[in-house]
Design a protein around this motif. Structure first.
Motif, PDB file in Angstrom:
ATOM      1  N   TRP C 425       0.816  -1.201   0.000  1.00 47.42           N
ATOM      2  CA  TRP C 425       0.000   0.000   0.000  1.00 47.42           C
ATOM      3  C   TRP C 425       0.855   1.258   0.000  1.00 47.42           C
ATOM      4  O   TRP C 425       0.463   2.296  -0.551  1.00 47.42           O
ATOM      5  N   ALA C 429       0.234   4.103  -2.726  1.00 47.14           N
ATOM      6  CA  ALA C 429       0.043   5.498  -2.324  1.00 47.14           C
ATOM      7  C   ALA C 429       1.113   6.376  -2.955  1.00 47.14           C
ATOM      8  O   ALA C 429       0.830   7.481  -3.429  1.00 47.14           O
ATOM      9  N   THR C 479      -5.874  11.775  -3.393  1.00 46.84           N
ATOM     10  CA  THR C 479      -6.160  10.345  -3.252  1.00 46.84           C
ATOM     11  C   THR C 479      -4.940   9.620  -2.689  1.00 46.84           C
ATOM     12  O   THR C 479      -5.050   8.827  -1.736  1.00 46.84           O
ATOM     13  N   GLY C 480      -3.779   9.922  -3.280  1.00 44.51           N
ATOM     14  CA  GLY C 480      -2.551   9.291  -2.800  1.00 44.51           C
ATOM     15  C   GLY C 480      -2.284   9.588  -1.341  1.00 44.51           C
ATOM     16  O   GLY C 480      -1.914   8.700  -0.564  1.00 44.51           O
ATOM     17  N   LEU C 483      -4.594   7.593   0.862  1.00 39.53           N
ATOM     18  CA  LEU C 483      -4.154   6.199   0.913  1.00 39.53           C
ATOM     19  C   LEU C 483      -2.959   6.040   1.848  1.00 39.53           C
ATOM     20  O   LEU C 483      -2.895   5.110   2.655  1.00 39.53           O
ATOM     21  N   TRP C 486      -4.043   6.384   5.369  1.00 43.30           N
ATOM     22  CA  TRP C 486      -4.786   5.194   5.788  1.00 43.30           C
ATOM     23  C   TRP C 486      -3.824   4.059   6.104  1.00 43.30           C
ATOM     24  O   TRP C 486      -3.930   3.397   7.141  1.00 43.30           O
ATOM     25  N   ASN C 487      -2.866   3.852   5.215  1.00 43.56           N
ATOM     26  CA  ASN C 487      -1.894   2.772   5.401  1.00 43.56           C
ATOM     27  C   ASN C 487      -1.174   2.915   6.737  1.00 43.56           C
ATOM     28  O   ASN C 487      -1.017   1.950   7.489  1.00 43.56           O
TER      29      ASN C 487
END
Lengths: 206, 307, 546, 94
Positions: C425, C429, C479-480, C483, C486-487
């Protein structure tokens, strides 16, 4: 270097370190006023005649008096460090009290000096001031900003010295641990140092 | 960069190409090298890392080479820039006035325009004036930009090379409608320009003649009116050429107001005092006004008498 | 710490002090906890400011007004700038990774003044609250741009004073952090760690700290003067009162140019830690990198004038500042050459921190070389105050400092939290972030060259394609970022337990447990050699001979 | 720190420094009263610098500090001087 030393910095008071920190803090203060000195220098070269005229309106007598007061107070602080180092707590406290009284005298003088300016309606934003030639207007702007900021530092210095007195009384500061008094002393000398430059700029250069 | 439309564009574009070439060379080279090392020295190949720590020779090489390159760039940048500050003496003068949020261009004598019209192949000097906050005067096609700062006398100049319309932008942030503060520069044949300027209506203020400026600045109008009203001293209206009864050394003499009389009155005001006015109220302007300035004042007074 | 030898210390994350829960964190003087406090604040504010940036990009995808008006837009870019500059990038690497890693790297148990360190954080929070208030209070968000140029900022009716005070307080926080680090580096290095046996991230922090201490007060007093101008009508900078607007620009950039080095020097330091670890090889040209940090800090202090080439400053000062600007480019170039040489001949393992570090070098080069266009007088005239500058600046600050921040975050994450994130991920990302970033900012170079000015709410139709691509890029970038967040957040509790030394690093922080114990080191280590010492003694001897 | 040696200044030396500072103040005020024009600026700033150095050296114990502290103070003043010089590159050549 070969043997392993086991030091616990959190329990160890670093005398040199705290003094170095104080010196660095003093540098930032010098640059803070340094910014104002830059502004002063630029406007002085642009409006030298106006600055000349405006500087004559500042009270050289009070300025000189305050210089003397601050210089003496600097000496008493320096002496109180000598007293602490030679383990004479009573004398150190008395000398610090003298310093604070001198600081008070400085502030009272300043109060009268500013009060007089206000009576003449020479305060920032006043009609009298805004109608003066631009250079004089800038001079008084700088005058209030610089002496005001300096007075604020005098106040902070007084608080620091008061705290120091209490710490000496409570026995935290003594001949074996005098970082606090030395650092508040350094701060007080900084206040003096700045005034040494403010004094000719505001009262003498005519 | 797209084609430059002024004499200054070549210097800018040359510098641009030079830096671009150097930049592309190094960015591509170093990136390629980086990616190549990733594969060449990948841990999957199981070759132990070589434990070298540096090389003085290499350090010197990659200190000196960039130093030389940046000095070359600096030199070209300066070469391209230097002519921008050297305005030819015969340049036409236009004042660009920036205000929130529009440009106007003052061609002198009260001729104001919302767009900048310029004759082709003629040097123009733009004096930049702001009435409120900072603005930036920018014509991308001409490669010129200077900030317009209140209280400052900034300027730029250029020679437009091609006919056409070019965008003018404000580049220094100036508030709500900053992005709307744009207009056009139109480059036309000289004859078209002359015609356009003639037909431009007078909408702005016509600046005071030099003599009047001197009169105002010297405080003359506190005592001498311009409209015939009697103040402390005689009015300036129609004063030139008028006959006065003056008191000279206690005697009344009739004198015509001419160049000499005006000069005397400015330098030695107590000498010939007009009857009905008091002596000693006016100071001498001997050291305050030069002879040339007195001539300018006299010339202005002549216009008040229609002469 | 005599008892520490008998029973092992708990990790700083679990340590139970005088207070429980969140109070235990905000009263803790532990440098690692303070680092995390900064980290959480910075992440929150970063997403706020990134959201502002995203909405601005969307608004500009079409010319004209779509869903926000010009006043809102002007407020947005001001607030975006103030948050990003004063609350994220200036404290960013220094306060987060400096606080976390500096004592670990030099073998100390904490910074020199732990309570002052906590106080810095409180100042930071105070400043942040003031900055947030400036947005929300009646009067409207400040609309001056983060540069606060007078006379506009002296006259604008929005909450400029709040923003100025916020910047002032944040500046003070930065000064105290710098002061703390200087004394820490001087006084608390482990025995045997001479200056040239100190890792390079502390070197970078040392250079940074001096700029923080010596440049920030100048902007502090300048902001005070603008406040005085607004409140007391002292016309330092108002031409109508005899003041000088260009003098403000001088004073502002005397700080704010060095501020760029406050941002980028620690970033370079982080990168310098990552390359040797993943190449299993000493850093190439240790001395050159250390000295170039100091050189950048020193020369960088005197190049402020290059922000003012079109402000009507004197011809010779333009000449001079342009010259110095090119001089300061050289030490940066030296660093790049040394980084890539560090990889040469190594045993390179591709992991997320290295990927971010390599992207840093690539983006930083683009940012650096485009800086040459702006430093050269002739091209500066064309490019100053256009989106070219915006793009250049973001390549340095986001592509440089931001990617270094991500690199550092992925590098020290196992040490900070004792868990591993998902590599897969992290790569995904990275892909979004890298592509989105370039798509967002690269078109702005080109429309900038064509003359598109910055800080424009609206624009002429010929620039639309660039703004449109930027808008798409902004979406991908955000978005990246989501991500990535989140990771990292997801695996903070659920990730695999991290070993003490997941990357096989040799600097001191990897020699202790992950997460580190409260007092860091049971025994203060004694340093004998270069910090980047991977091979066996014999190998190194052999290498030296050849 | 109990092992560290501190220099202890005597009360007399502080008094002597004060006398020097007060004389310099008197000199400065006296020079200003003479109205020397442009020179008075230079003189006033020169005297102030001497006074400042005296305070730094003796009251602030710089004389007895480590070499590094001395270098640090000197460097900071040098930095400030450079800032002034570079700023006036603009204002003097306008």
């Amino acid at each position: 270097m070969a043997e392993i030393k086991n030091i616990a910095p959190s329990e160890h008071h670093d005398y040199q370190g705290s003094k170095m920190g104080m010196w660095i803090f003093i540098f930032t203060e010098l640059f803070l006023f340094g910014g104002l000195f830059l502004v002063y220098a630029v406007f002085r070269t642009q409006y030298s005649a106006d600055f000349h005229k405006a500087a004559e309106e500042t009270n050289t007598f009070i300025g000189t008096l305050n210089t003397i007061v601050l210089l003496i107070s600097s000496m008493t602080v320096a002496m109180s460090i000598t007293a602490i180092q030679s383990n004479n707590k009573g004398r150190a406290i008395r000398l610090l009290l003298v310093t604070i009284v001198l600081a008070l005298i400085f502030m009272v003088n300043k109060y009268f000096e500013w009060g007089h300016k206000f009576e003449l309606r020479l305060y920032p934003g006043s009609v009298v001031l805004t109608n003066l030639p631009k250079g004089e207007l800038l001079f008084f702007g700088l005058y209030f900003m610089m002496t005001g900021l300096h007075a604020l530092h005098v106040l902070v210095g007084m608080i620091l010295l008061t705290v120091t007195i209490f710490r000496i009384k409570s026995g935290h500061v003594h001949s074996g641990n005098f970082s606090l008094i030395e650092n508040s002393g350094l701060y007080w000398h900084l206040v003096d140092l700045i005034w040494i430059f403010l004094f000719p700029m505001m009262y003498l250069i005519t | 960069m797209f084609e430059g439309a002024s004499n200054l564009a070549a210097g800018v574009d040359r510098t641009f190409i030079l830096i671009l070439a150097i930049a592309v060379f190094f960015i591509v080279g170093i990136t390629t090298f980086m990616i190549w090392t990733l594969f060449k020295y990948s841990r999957k190949k199981n070759i132990p890392a070589r434990q070298f720590t540096g090389s003085v020779t290499l350090e010197i090489i990659w200190t000196v080479i960039p130093l030389i390159l940046v000095m070359v760039i600096f030199f070209y940048g300066w070469k391209g820039y230097a002519p921008m500050r050297k305005v030819p003496a015969d340049a036409m003068k236009v004042t660009a006035i920036g205000r929130m949020w529009q440009w106007s261009f003052d061609y002198g004598n009260g001729k104001l325009s919302k767009i900048l019209v310029l004759p082709i192949n003629k040097a123009v000097r733009m004096d930049l004036h702001s009435v409120d906050v900072n603005h930036g005067f920018f014509i991308p096609a001409f490669r010129v930009k200077e900030d317009v700062i209140p209280g400052y006398k900034n300027y730029l100049w250029f020679i437009p090379k091609y006919k056409g319309d070019y965008d003018i932008f404000c580049t220094s942030y100036c508030g709500l409608q900053h992005s709307g503060m744009n207009t056009k520069a139109r480059v036309v044949e000289n004859s078209v320009f002359v015609h356009w300027l003639d037909s431009l209506p007078v909408t702005g203020n016509i600046p005071d003649p030099e003599g009047l400026v001197l009169i105002k600045n010297s405080g003359c109008i506190a005592c001498h009116s311009l409209d015939g009203a009697k103040l402390v001293g005689p009015s300036f209206q129609g004063v030139y050429g008028k006959k006065h009864i003056v008191v000279t050394d206690g005697k009344e003499v009739e004198k015509v107001v001419d160049d000499a009389y005006i000069a005397t009155s400015i330098i030695d005001p107590g000498k010939d005092v007009v009857k009905g006015f008091n002596k000693g109220l006016m100071q001498s302007y001997r050291d305050k006004l030069t002879d040339a300035q007195i001539v300018q004042i006299t010339d202005y007074l002549k216009t008040l008498s229609g002469k | 710490m005599s008892n520490s030898e008998t029973h092992p210390q708990v990790s700083y994350l679990e340590y139970q002090g005088k207070y429980k829960g969140i109070l235990g964190w905000i009263t803790s003087t532990d440098h690692k906890r303070i680092a995390l406090l900064y980290l959480y604040c910075i992440i929150i504010f970063f997403f706020v400011a990134a959201f502002l940036g995203l909405t601005m990009s969307i608004e500009k995808m079409r010319p004209g007004q779509d869903f926000m008006n010009a006043q809102t837009y002007n407020g947005f870019f001001t607030v975006h700038g103030i948050i990003m500059i004063f609350m994220i990038v200036i404290p960013g690497l220094a306060a987060v990774f400096g606080n976390f890693a500096l004592p670990l790297l030099i073998g100390a148990r904490d910074v020199a003044f732990p309570r002052l360190n906590l106080f810095s954080w409180y100042l930071y929070v105070t400043g942040a609250i003031l900055a947030v208030l400036s947005q929300l209070l009646k009067g409207g968000a400040p609309d001056t741009g983060w540069t606060f140029y007078v006379p506009y900022s002296a006259g604008s009716s929005t909450n400029v004073i709040w923003a100025l005070t916020a910047a002032f307080v944040l500046g003070f926080s930065s000064i105290l952090t710098g002061l703390n680090f200087i004394v820490t580096i001087h006084r608390m290095r482990a025995p045997g760690m001479t200056w040239f046996k100190m890792p390079l991230f502390p070197w970078a922090l040392y250079a940074t700290a001096w700029i923080q201490v010596l440049a920030t007060p100048i902007v502090g007093i300048t902001l005070l003067m603008v406040i005085a101008e607004r409140v007391l009508h002292i016309g330092f900078f108002d031409p109508a009162l005899g003041g000088d607007p260009v003098l403000f620009q001088h004073l502002f950039w005397i700080y704010s140019h060095p501020a760029v080095y406050i941002m980028i020097l620690p970033a370079m330091g982080v990168i310098t830690e990552i390359f040797p670890t993943f190449s299993q090889k000493p850093v190439f040209g240790y001395g050159a990198i250390a000295i170039s940090s100091l050189a950048i800090a020193f020369v960088g202090y005197f190049v402020w004038g290059h922000h003012m080439f079109t402000s009507g400053i004197s011809y010779w000062s333009k000449w001079f500042f342009s010259f110095l600007t090119f001089i300061v480019a050289v030490p940066s170039a030296i660093k790049v050459f040394n980084w890539i040489s560090t990889m040469y001949g190594g045993s390179i393992q591709m992991r997320p921190p290295l990927l971010y570090a390599i992207s840093f070098v690539f983006l930083f080069m683009i940012g650096g070389f485009t800086g040459l266009f702006l430093g050269a007088l002739a091209t500066n005239v064309q490019l100053h105050d256009t989106t070219f500058v915006v793009a250049h600046f973001h390549y340095i600050i986001f592509g440089g400092m931001g990617f270094a921040f991500f690199a550092g975050l992925h590098y020290w994450y196992p040490k900070m939290f004792g868990r591993m994130y998902s590599d897969r991920w992290a790569y995904i990302a990275w892909g979004f972030t890298f592509v989105g970033f370039n798509l967002l900012y690269f078109p702005q170079f080109i429309i900038g060259i064509q003359g598109m000015p910055r800080r424009y709410f609206d624009y002429l139709p010929q620039f639309q394609w660039g703004h449109f691509l930027s808008g798409i890029g902004a979406f991908i970038l955000v978005t990246g970022l989501i991500l990535m967040a989140w990771n990292l957040i997801y695996h903070k509790k659920r990730g695999a337990i991290a070993p003490a030394n997941p990357w096989k690093g040799v600097t001191l922080e990897w020699q202790i447990a992950s997460p580190p114990p409260v007092e860091n080191f049971d025994e203060i280590p004694v340093i004998k050699h270069n910090p980047y010492w991977f091979g066996t003694e014999e190998e190194i001897r052999r290498e030296k001979k050849s | 720190m109990s092992t560290e040696k501190h220099h202890i200044s005597t009360y007399m030396s502080h008094g002597a420094v004060l006398v020097i500072l007060l004389s310099l103040t008197a000199l400065s005020v006296g020079m200003a009263e003479l109205h020397l024009g442009a020179i008075s600026v230079a003189v006033a700033l020169l005297v102030a610098s001497v006074k400042g150095t005296t305070v730094l050296t003796y009251f602030m114990h710089l004389k007895y500090e480590s070499l590094f502290t001395k270098i640090m103070v000197a460097a900071v003043f040098l930095m400030y001087a450079l800032v002034i010089i570079f700023l006036f590159f603009d204002y003097l050549f306008r």
